[in-house]
Write an enzyme that holds these catalytic residues in place. Structure first.
Site, PDB file in Angstrom:
ATOM      1  N   CYS A 127       0.844  -1.201   0.000  1.00 39.41           N
ATOM      2  CA  CYS A 127       0.000   0.000   0.000  1.00 39.41           C
ATOM      3  C   CYS A 127       0.881   1.254   0.000  1.00 39.41           C
ATOM      4  O   CYS A 127       1.561   1.512  -0.982  1.00 39.41           O
ATOM      5  CB  CYS A 127      -0.988  -0.039   1.156  1.00 39.41           C
ATOM      6  SG  CYS A 127      -2.413   1.038   0.896  1.00 39.41           S
ATOM      7  N   HIS A 168      -3.733  -5.364   0.662  1.00 30.63           N
ATOM      8  CA  HIS A 168      -3.164  -5.842   1.923  1.00 30.63           C
ATOM      9  C   HIS A 168      -3.277  -7.368   2.038  1.00 30.63           C
ATOM     10  O   HIS A 168      -4.249  -7.884   2.590  1.00 30.63           O
ATOM     11  CB  HIS A 168      -3.862  -5.171   3.097  1.00 30.63           C
ATOM     12  CG  HIS A 168      -3.558  -3.722   3.220  1.00 30.63           C
ATOM     13  ND1 HIS A 168      -2.448  -3.237   3.878  1.00 30.63           N
ATOM     14  CD2 HIS A 168      -4.214  -2.633   2.739  1.00 30.63           C
ATOM     15  CE1 HIS A 168      -2.437  -1.923   3.824  1.00 30.63           C
ATOM     16  NE2 HIS A 168      -3.497  -1.527   3.130  1.00 30.63           N
ATOM     17  N   GLU A 175      -1.086  -8.983   3.843  1.00 30.98           N
ATOM     18  CA  GLU A 175      -0.533  -9.280   5.162  1.00 30.98           C
ATOM     19  C   GLU A 175      -1.572  -9.160   6.277  1.00 30.98           C
ATOM     20  O   GLU A 175      -1.373  -9.689   7.380  1.00 30.98           O
ATOM     21  CB  GLU A 175       0.646  -8.332   5.450  1.00 30.98           C
ATOM     22  CG  GLU A 175       0.302  -6.964   5.992  1.00 30.98           C
ATOM     23  CD  GLU A 175      -0.494  -6.047   5.074  1.00 30.98           C
ATOM     24  OE1 GLU A 175      -0.979  -5.011   5.556  1.00 30.98           O
ATOM     25  OE2 GLU A 175      -0.641  -6.355   3.875  1.00 30.98           O
TER      26      GLU A 175
END
Length: 236
Positions: A90, A176, A178
């Site tokens: 990001c 995202h 993660e």
């Protein structure tokens, strides 16, 4: 052999998430540097075997409002120019894109919530292949251009550049992978003002996290494993 990973963090809840246990299983020793309050230098960015630049709610072009970005951009630029393994997520991907000479702009719109990507031909052949048809977590309003010489890997209807790869060393993800869906409440609280401003119901994001999170977590692990397998190993 123990290796070092340094994660540049901008807000506490946007951390390594699902990536942390994978790194631990591969004998990476992880440390965080909270960039807004801790100094970052090119030397520090060059030191670890892997650098992960995490997300955050500011724009790479907001140097005057957030002066720490100047030093961070200099550090990330030194890292990618040295050809060292770097993952950007990001805001982190936008910082990496900037370091590679690409533009990052505010779009005036937002893309927040779970939705699938469309992989490019290069994306289908890349480490992102497990994401085909899997809704991922989007949380952005800025957009990076794909750096010259890098491969454009994914897009969505509103954001034509969602991921890029610059050789085996550098991967930039606008979304995202993660983020741990079991911790989505931290995101909903931490970004409550942004959700309200964009008119997004946190209940919908919460429900989508429960519905799509487990499948996304499995795909994210496969992506990260593939990328970690492909990045060159240190000689030291």
């Amino acid at each position: 052999m123990t290796r070092d990973v340094l994660a540049l963090r901008h807000v506490p809840f946007e951390d390594l998430g699902l990536l942390a246990p994978l790194l631990g299983a591969r004998d990476y020793r992880t440390s965080y540097l909270d960039v807004p309050i801790e100094p970052i230098t090119p030397e520090a960015a060059l030191r670890p075997d892997l650098l992960v630049v995490l997300g955050g709610p500011v724009g790479v072009y907001e140097d005057d409002a957030y002066p720490f970005l100047r030093a961070e951009k200099e550090a990330v630029r030194a890292r990618v120019r040295a050809g060292l393994p770097t993952l950007g997520v990001c805001l982190g991907a936008q910082l990496v894109a900037t370091a590679l000479g690409a533009d990052v702009v505010a779009t005036g719109r937002t893309e927040i919530g779970y939705a699938p990507l469309t992989l490019t031909d290069e994306g289908c052949r890349s480490v992102l292949a497990p994401l085909d048809g899997v809704p991922v977590l989007h949380w952005h309003g800025d957009e990076f251009a794909v750096p010259e010489g890098a491969d454009r890997l994914a897009h969505t209807p509103g954001f034509p550049n969602q991921a890029f790869g610059a050789g085996p060393h550098v991967l930039g993800l606008q979304f995202h992978l993660e983020a741990d869906h079991a911790r989505i409440e931290q995101w909903l609280v931490g970004h409550a003002h942004e959700l309200a401003t964009a008119g997004i119901d946190p209940g919908r994001v919460r429900a989508d996290a429960a519905a799509h999170g487990p499948r996304l977590a499995e795909a994210a692990v496969r992506v990260f494993e593939r990328w970690l397998d492909e990045i060159p190993q240190p000689s030291r």
